[in-house]
Design a protein around this motif. Structure first.
Motif, mmCIF file in Angstrom:
data_model
loop_
_atom_site.group_PDB
_atom_site.id
_atom_site.type_symbol
_atom_site.label_atom_id
_atom_site.label_comp_id
_atom_site.label_asym_id
_atom_site.label_seq_id
_atom_site.Cartn_x
_atom_site.Cartn_y
_atom_site.Cartn_z
ATOM 1 N N HIS A 116 -6.873 17.450 3.317
ATOM 2 C CA HIS A 116 -7.661 16.326 3.818
ATOM 3 C C HIS A 116 -8.976 16.855 4.389
ATOM 4 O O HIS A 116 -9.004 17.908 5.030
ATOM 5 N N HIS A 145 -14.028 10.643 8.300
ATOM 6 C CA HIS A 145 -13.211 10.966 7.131
ATOM 7 C C HIS A 145 -12.791 9.687 6.432
ATOM 8 O O HIS A 145 -12.640 8.628 7.048
ATOM 9 N N ILE A 166 -10.032 7.603 4.576
ATOM 10 C CA ILE A 166 -8.573 7.566 4.557
ATOM 11 C C ILE A 166 -8.100 6.206 4.056
ATOM 12 O O ILE A 166 -8.630 5.171 4.465
ATOM 13 N N ASP A 208 -6.286 2.783 3.817
ATOM 14 C CA ASP A 208 -5.825 1.950 4.939
ATOM 15 C C ASP A 208 -5.820 0.492 4.497
ATOM 16 O O ASP A 208 -6.854 -0.043 4.080
ATOM 17 N N LEU A 226 -1.273 3.930 5.273
ATOM 18 C CA LEU A 226 -1.894 4.824 4.300
ATOM 19 C C LEU A 226 -1.349 4.559 2.899
ATOM 20 O O LEU A 226 -2.124 4.428 1.931
ATOM 21 N N ALA A 237 -9.645 1.555 1.503
ATOM 22 C CA ALA A 237 -9.753 2.672 2.445
ATOM 23 C C ALA A 237 -10.842 2.378 3.460
ATOM 24 O O ALA A 237 -11.567 1.378 3.350
ATOM 25 N N ASN A 283 -11.913 9.702 -3.359
ATOM 26 C CA ASN A 283 -11.017 10.068 -2.266
ATOM 27 C C ASN A 283 -11.797 10.799 -1.175
ATOM 28 O O ASN A 283 -13.028 10.864 -1.213
ATOM 29 N N CYS A 284 -11.086 11.372 -0.207
ATOM 30 C CA CYS A 284 -11.755 12.001 0.942
ATOM 31 C C CYS A 284 -12.611 13.198 0.521
ATOM 32 O O CYS A 284 -13.617 13.504 1.168
#
Length: 223
Positions: free
Chosen positions: A53, A65, A67, A69, A90, A99, A153-154
């Motif tokens: 991550h 960041h 994430i 959600d 998550l 997210a 993504n992150c």
């Protein structure tokens, strides 16, 4: 008298096993001072069980960041949304492709794991931008965003902020593994065999015959 001496000796032995009184405040000070070793715009990463991550340090013990959600879709209550993201939130965020780019404390971001500092710089194709520019990019993206496990993504978030171009080494590695799996012609025979077994077990119908023919054929053409 003997009982009193026994009690005192036991107390002395137990006391010798206890940490000194200053140990806990010392650890607390270490945790409080830890964020100060990071500079604004640093790239932080923590290892999870199956993935890594990533986040961008903004200063003042805050890490931006991305994430997954689900909660921002269900409520506009900022206090609830700002609470730490649970595993349920998550997972539902991954499934719904929703997210948030959020700013959490270093402790909440790390979630008990060790933090690697700017480790991606060694493998990145581009040089990092200035720390202030990196942090500003991250701050501009704070809020709800769409999510994709492979394409947003992150890691895509931090590489865009730090290097100016979104990319994901984890995604690239997964795609390479998937390509090697498809190219292996033994999987064609395996999927054909599993298809035939399903037809024997469930009977011949469109729901069994079509995958039995289509999946091996697709793998054969792609290999």
């Amino acid at each position: 008298m003997l009982d009193t001496l026994t009690f005192l000796l036991a107390h002395i032995k137990l006391s010798s096993l206890l940490p000194p009184p200053a140990a806990e405040p010392s650890r607390r000070r270490d945790r409080e001072e830890c964020p100060h070793r990071f500079r604004r715009g640093d790239l932080l990463e923590v290892r999870r069980t199956l993935f890594t991550h990533f986040g961008i340090y903004l200063g003042d013990d805050r890490v931006a960041h991305l994430i997954p959600d689900i909660l921002p879709v269900l409520t506009a209550d900022s206090r609830q949304i700002q609470e730490m993201v649970t595993n349920t939130r998550l997972l539902l965020g991954v499934l719904s492709k929703r997210a948030s780019v959020r700013a959490d404390s270093v402790e909440d971001f790390a979630y008990g794991a060790g933090i690697l500092l700017n480790a991606m710089d060694r493998a990145a194709r581009r040089s990092p931008l200035s720390g202030e520019e990196v942090a500003r990019r991250a701050e501009r993206l704070l809020g709800p965003v769409s999510y994709s496990l492979l394409w947003n993504n992150c890691e895509h978030f931090v590489t865009y902020c730090r290097y100016g171009s979104a990319q994901s080494l984890q995604t690239d590695q997964f795609c390479e593994w998937l390509k090697s799996l498809i190219r292996d012609q033994r999987n064609v025979a395996l999927t054909a065999l599993l298809g035939l077994l399903s037809m024997v077990w469930f009977g011949i119908s469109c729901s069994t015959a079509l995958p039995t023919l289509l999946i091996p054929f697709t793998l054969w053409m792609a290999s």
